[in-house]
Design a protein around this motif. Structure first.
Motif, PDB file in Angstrom:
ATOM      1  N   ALA A 158      34.150  51.211  63.708  1.00 13.83           N
ATOM      2  CA  ALA A 158      34.183  49.815  63.693  1.00 13.83           C
ATOM      3  C   ALA A 158      33.752  49.045  62.239  1.00 13.83           C
ATOM      4  N   ASP A 159      33.943  50.125  61.250  1.00 17.99           N
ATOM      5  CA  ASP A 159      33.570  49.621  59.802  1.00 17.99           C
ATOM      6  C   ASP A 159      34.707  48.673  59.342  1.00 17.99           C
ATOM      7  N   GLN A 160      33.873  47.518  58.723  1.00 23.00           N
ATOM      8  CA  GLN A 160      34.940  46.361  58.153  1.00 23.00           C
ATOM      9  C   GLN A 160      34.745  46.459  56.712  1.00 23.00           C
ATOM     10  N   GLY A 161      35.901  45.730  56.188  1.00 16.61           N
ATOM     11  CA  GLY A 161      36.017  45.390  54.788  1.00 16.61           C
ATOM     12  C   GLY A 161      35.932  46.842  54.167  1.00 16.61           C
ATOM     13  N   LEU A 162      35.472  46.708  52.929  1.00 20.70           N
ATOM     14  CA  LEU A 162      35.714  47.897  51.922  1.00 20.70           C
ATOM     15  C   LEU A 162      34.361  48.793  51.994  1.00 20.70           C
ATOM     16  N   ALA A 163      34.342  49.950  51.397  1.00 24.96           N
ATOM     17  CA  ALA A 163      33.315  50.617  51.037  1.00 24.96           C
ATOM     18  C   ALA A 163      32.766  50.540  49.724  1.00 24.96           C
ATOM     19  N   ARG A 164      31.410  50.719  49.347  1.00 20.17           N
ATOM     20  CA  ARG A 164      31.277  50.705  48.166  1.00 20.17           C
ATOM     21  C   ARG A 164      31.681  51.540  47.263  1.00 20.17           C
ATOM     22  N   MET A 165      32.269  51.035  45.884  1.00 20.92           N
ATOM     23  CA  MET A 165      32.739  52.130  44.913  1.00 20.92           C
ATOM     24  C   MET A 165      31.996  52.115  43.557  1.00 20.92           C
ATOM     25  N   ASP A 166      31.579  53.332  42.946  1.00 18.08           N
ATOM     26  CA  ASP A 166      30.794  53.076  41.452  1.00 18.08           C
ATOM     27  C   ASP A 166      31.811  52.822  40.614  1.00 18.08           C
ATOM     28  N   ALA A 167      31.543  51.885  39.712  1.00 16.22           N
ATOM     29  CA  ALA A 167      32.363  51.830  38.366  1.00 16.22           C
ATOM     30  C   ALA A 167      32.058  52.986  37.458  1.00 16.22           C
ATOM     31  N   PRO A 168      33.399  53.598  37.046  1.00 16.77           N
ATOM     32  CA  PRO A 168      33.151  54.664  35.882  1.00 16.77           C
ATOM     33  C   PRO A 168      32.596  53.824  34.731  1.00 16.77           C
ATOM     34  N   THR A 169      32.197  54.790  33.657  1.00 13.51           N
ATOM     35  CA  THR A 169      31.516  54.069  32.556  1.00 13.51           C
ATOM     36  C   THR A 169      32.581  53.394  31.812  1.00 13.51           C
ATOM     37  N   GLY A 170      32.432  51.991  31.347  1.00  9.46           N
ATOM     38  CA  GLY A 170      32.925  51.151  30.901  1.00  9.46           C
ATOM     39  C   GLY A 170      33.974  50.362  31.659  1.00  9.46           C
ATOM     40  N   SER A 171      33.509  50.320  32.786  1.00 10.62           N
ATOM     41  CA  SER A 171      34.254  49.622  33.699  1.00 10.62           C
ATOM     42  C   SER A 171      33.669  48.434  34.693  1.00 10.62           C
ATOM     43  N   LEU A 172      34.518  47.741  35.327  1.00 11.71           N
ATOM     44  CA  LEU A 172      33.822  46.762  36.334  1.00 11.71           C
ATOM     45  C   LEU A 172      34.660  46.879  37.515  1.00 11.71           C
ATOM     46  N   VAL A 173      34.142  46.728  38.824  1.00 11.44           N
ATOM     47  CA  VAL A 173      34.651  46.663  39.952  1.00 11.44           C
ATOM     48  C   VAL A 173      34.344  45.486  40.903  1.00 11.44           C
ATOM     49  N   ALA A 174      35.236  44.489  40.935  1.00 11.75           N
ATOM     50  CA  ALA A 174      34.603  43.186  41.623  1.00 11.75           C
ATOM     51  C   ALA A 174      35.276  43.062  43.117  1.00 11.75           C
ATOM     52  N   TYR A 175      34.601  42.718  43.939  1.00 14.43           N
ATOM     53  CA  TYR A 175      34.930  42.610  45.418  1.00 14.43           C
ATOM     54  C   TYR A 175      34.901  41.379  45.725  1.00 14.43           C
ATOM     55  N   ALA A 176      36.071  40.792  46.643  1.00 15.36           N
ATOM     56  CA  ALA A 176      35.873  39.290  47.192  1.00 15.36           C
ATOM     57  C   ALA A 176      34.474  39.210  48.069  1.00 15.36           C
ATOM     58  N   THR A 177      34.141  40.065  48.718  1.00 14.95           N
ATOM     59  CA  THR A 177      32.688  40.064  49.576  1.00 14.95           C
ATOM     60  C   THR A 177      32.070  41.194  49.294  1.00 14.95           C
ATOM     61  N   ALA A 178      30.790  41.323  49.997  1.00 20.39           N
ATOM     62  CA  ALA A 178      30.123  42.561  49.850  1.00 20.39           C
ATOM     63  C   ALA A 178      30.705  43.497  50.713  1.00 20.39           C
ATOM     64  N   PRO A 179      30.048  44.860  50.539  1.00 23.28           N
ATOM     65  CA  PRO A 179      30.453  45.928  51.272  1.00 23.28           C
ATOM     66  C   PRO A 179      30.564  45.956  52.552  1.00 23.28           C
ATOM     67  N   ASN A 180      31.539  46.424  53.605  1.00 18.54           N
ATOM     68  CA  ASN A 180      31.439  46.122  54.807  1.00 18.54           C
ATOM     69  C   ASN A 180      31.330  44.952  55.257  1.00 18.54           C
ATOM     70  N   SER A 181      31.815  43.846  54.651  1.00 19.38           N
ATOM     71  CA  SER A 181      32.140  42.592  55.018  1.00 19.38           C
ATOM     72  C   SER A 181      33.618  42.187  55.069  1.00 19.38           C
ATOM     73  N   VAL A 182      33.852  40.886  55.542  1.00 15.80           N
ATOM     74  CA  VAL A 182      35.153  40.594  55.587  1.00 15.80           C
ATOM     75  C   VAL A 182      35.326  39.216  54.808  1.00 15.80           C
ATOM     76  N   ALA A 183      36.465  39.134  54.044  1.00 13.14           N
ATOM     77  CA  ALA A 183      36.770  37.762  53.064  1.00 13.14           C
ATOM     78  C   ALA A 183      37.509  37.034  53.914  1.00 13.14           C
ATOM     79  N   SER A 184      37.552  35.725  53.562  1.00 13.60           N
ATOM     80  CA  SER A 184      38.405  34.581  54.121  1.00 13.60           C
ATOM     81  C   SER A 184      39.647  34.558  53.334  1.00 13.60           C
ATOM     82  N   ASP A 185      40.699  34.282  54.187  1.00 17.64           N
ATOM     83  CA  ASP A 185      41.941  34.546  53.587  1.00 17.64           C
ATOM     84  C   ASP A 185      42.338  32.868  52.956  1.00 17.64           C
ATOM     85  N   GLY A 186      41.443  32.021  53.338  1.00 14.89           N
ATOM     86  CA  GLY A 186      41.694  30.691  52.713  1.00 14.89           C
ATOM     87  C   GLY A 186      42.789  29.809  53.557  1.00 14.89           C
ATOM     88  N   GLY A 187      42.424  28.518  53.302  1.00 16.78           N
ATOM     89  CA  GLY A 187      43.426  27.590  53.881  1.00 16.78           C
ATOM     90  C   GLY A 187      44.246  26.841  52.999  1.00 16.78           C
TER      91      GLY A 187
END
Length: 533
Positions: A158-187
């Motif tokens: 029943a897991d939703q959204g994406l799992a957390r991924m650690d960013a390798p050195t010198g990188s940044l990973v940005a998610y539309a919402t927090a881990p295991n959460s659902v983002a809005s598609d927008g209107g």
């Protein structure tokens, strides 16, 4: 070789300086899913691509693509990042997590269970792996992919959204919402997260972390903190998407970071140069070793070929030496016989042979020895005294006389008209006469000389000219009254020592004075007439 090393060093030292200024982006947006299609991801991808291009990025845009095309685009993106610089990966569309791993869902994916994800989808970790392999200065991954799972009914988890991924050195990973959460598609035209991201990308003088902080504030305010964007960062310096100059502590930190990056870059360049030069040296040594081995092998093959040729020619050379020895012996033998014939002919010319009849005796005179009629028989006999001191020993002579017994046909190459020669041994003496039946009848030809000297048989044949036609009468009268005997004389010598299966070699010549071609030797042979003795 040194020039090549210098050119390679110049290239390796100069390439990163340009590559550090490069900006590369891969933007993917998938909307046209069979199950739970989305309306905004394609728009989000196109608008993000346009915004990044304005910021100086080389953008590779893909929309509504399947698994294979997504993987090929990620592979090409990784190749570009190896040149250095900054890389941004943006994805909008469905994303799922299975057993703690995040997957980006391509168009056409069919998942009947969670285990199909690894075969039908694209692992988000694949993107991070390509970035880490490239070893470039800075990488940013933006995932607007936390919408509802279209395959939730087929999944046990029943897991939703994406799992957390650690960013390798010198990188940044940005998610539309927090881990295991659902983002809005927008209107509207864009999804909620991408809408606020587009508003803040072009702000100059703002570090990248501040950009995502402003996006988070905007999304949280619009959703009443129901959707909270989230980042995982391992950046050690400051990066400005829209440019601008940092101030205060930020400027100092940026300067220190730039110096550290320059030093790392120089060290990396030196290491690559040393590695490249070492590789060239190793290749040079390998080529020289192969060249030496080829030369050694060639010399070995040449020596083997020469030895084989010598062995192959040895029997031929031996046969050739043997044949040359035989020919030399035969030449000496023929030279001796030619000299003996010359001496015999000289004796004939000096001696005066008395006229004889077909059955009369021939006076002793070499090479035609004296002959006499054998009592009670017609024919010519070779006198024992005629052979002088040069005749063979008794045993050899008896064998030769026995072998000569019989009737012989005298043949010449120009078809000289000769009778059959009949030879009969009697003790140590050889008797002979002639009879018609040769190549052309010669009934009037008489045997006027018969001798055996130096192992050779000497035969003299005489024939008076017969008058048959008018021209013969004139020729006969001319010879009679011109002082030339009207008689044809033929002398033949048979070489008994070189007799073969096909007969005894023979030379004949016309010996009468006034002959058309006096002294011309006509080759031929003596052939035994089968069945006649």
């Amino acid at each position: 070789m040194r020039l090549i090393f210098a050119l390679c060093a110049m290239f390796l030292l100069s390439a990163p300086a340009h590559a550090a200024e490069g900006r590369h982006a891969l933007v993917i947006g998938n909307s046209a899913y069979d199950r739970k299609p989305l309306k905004n991801p394609v728009n989000d991808a196109r608008d993000m691509a346009a915004a990044l291009e304005r910021l100086g990025f080389d953008v590779l845009l893909r929309t509504d693509v399947g698994q294979r095309n997504m993987e090929e685009a990620i592979r090409d993106f990784g190749v570009k990042l190896k040149g250095g610089g900054v890389g941004i990966f943006y994805y909008a569309g469905h994303g799922i997590q299975v057993n703690g791993a995040n997957y980006l869902v391509p168009i056409g994916a069919r998942l009947a269970s969670e285990s199909d994800a690894r075969y039908e989808c694209v692992d988000a970790g694949r993107v991070l792996g390509k970035m880490e392999d490239a070893g470039n200065e800075l990488n940013i991954v933006i995932l607007d992919a936390c919408r509802n799972n279209p395959f939730a009914s087929s999944f046990r988890s029943a897991d939703q959204g994406l799992a957390r991924m650690d960013a390798p050195t010198g990188s940044l990973v940005a998610y539309a919402t927090a881990p295991n959460s659902v983002a809005s598609d927008g209107g509207g035209r864009n999804g909620l997260y991408t809408k606020h991201l587009l508003k803040n990308l072009n702000t100059p003088g703002v570090p990248i972390e501040e950009v995502f902080k402003r996006v988070r504030i905007g999304v949280m305010g619009e959703t009443g903190k129901k959707q909270v964007p989230w980042e995982s960062s391992s950046l050690a310096g400051y990066f400005y998407l829209a440019g601008g100059q940092p101030q205060g502590q930020a400027a100092v930190a940026a300067s220190q970071l730039a110096a550290a990056q320059a030093e790392r870059q120089r060290q990396a360049q030196d290491a690559r140069l040393k590695e490249y030069i070492a590789g060239l040296e190793a290749e040079k040594r390998k080529v020289e070793q192969e060249k030496a081995e080829l030369l050694r092998r060639r010399q070995q093959l040449d020596a083997e070929a020469a030895q084989r040729l010598k062995q192959a020619q040895a029997p031929q050379e031996a046969r050739l030496r043997e044949q040359l020895a035989i020919l030399e012996a035969e030449r000496r033998k023929l030279e001796q016989e030619r000299q003996a014939l010359t001496e015999a002919r000289a004796k004939v010319e000096k001696g005066a042979l008395s006229a004889s009849t077909a059955h009369g005796a021939v006076p002793d005179s070499p090479p035609l020895a004296a002959v006499a009629s054998r009592p009670g028989k017609s024919g010519i006999a070779v006198s024992p005294s005629a052979v002088s001191d040069s005749r063979p020993v008794v045993e050899d002579r008896a064998a030769i006389l026995a072998r000569l017994a019989g009737t012989w046909r005298l043949e010449t190459e120009d078809g000289l008209s000769l009778p059959l020669l009949v030879l009969r041994p009697g003790g140590d003496t050889l008797y002979g006469d002639v009879k018609a039946g040769g190549a052309s009848p010669a009934s009037d030809m008489r045997l006027t000389g018969l001798a055996m000297q130096d192992g050779n048989l000497h035969v003299r044949l005489s024939e008076e000219v017969r008058v048959q036609r008018a021209e013969d009468v004139l020729r006969f009268i001319g010879k009679r009254f011109g002082g030339v005997p009207a008689e044809r004389v033929v002398e033949c010598v048979g070489y008994l020592r070189v007799a073969g299966k096909d007969g005894i070699p023979l030379f004949c010549e016309c010996a009468e004075k006034g002959a058309r071609e006096p002294g011309r030797r006509i080759p031929g042979r003596m052939v035994r007439v089968a069945g006649v003795r």
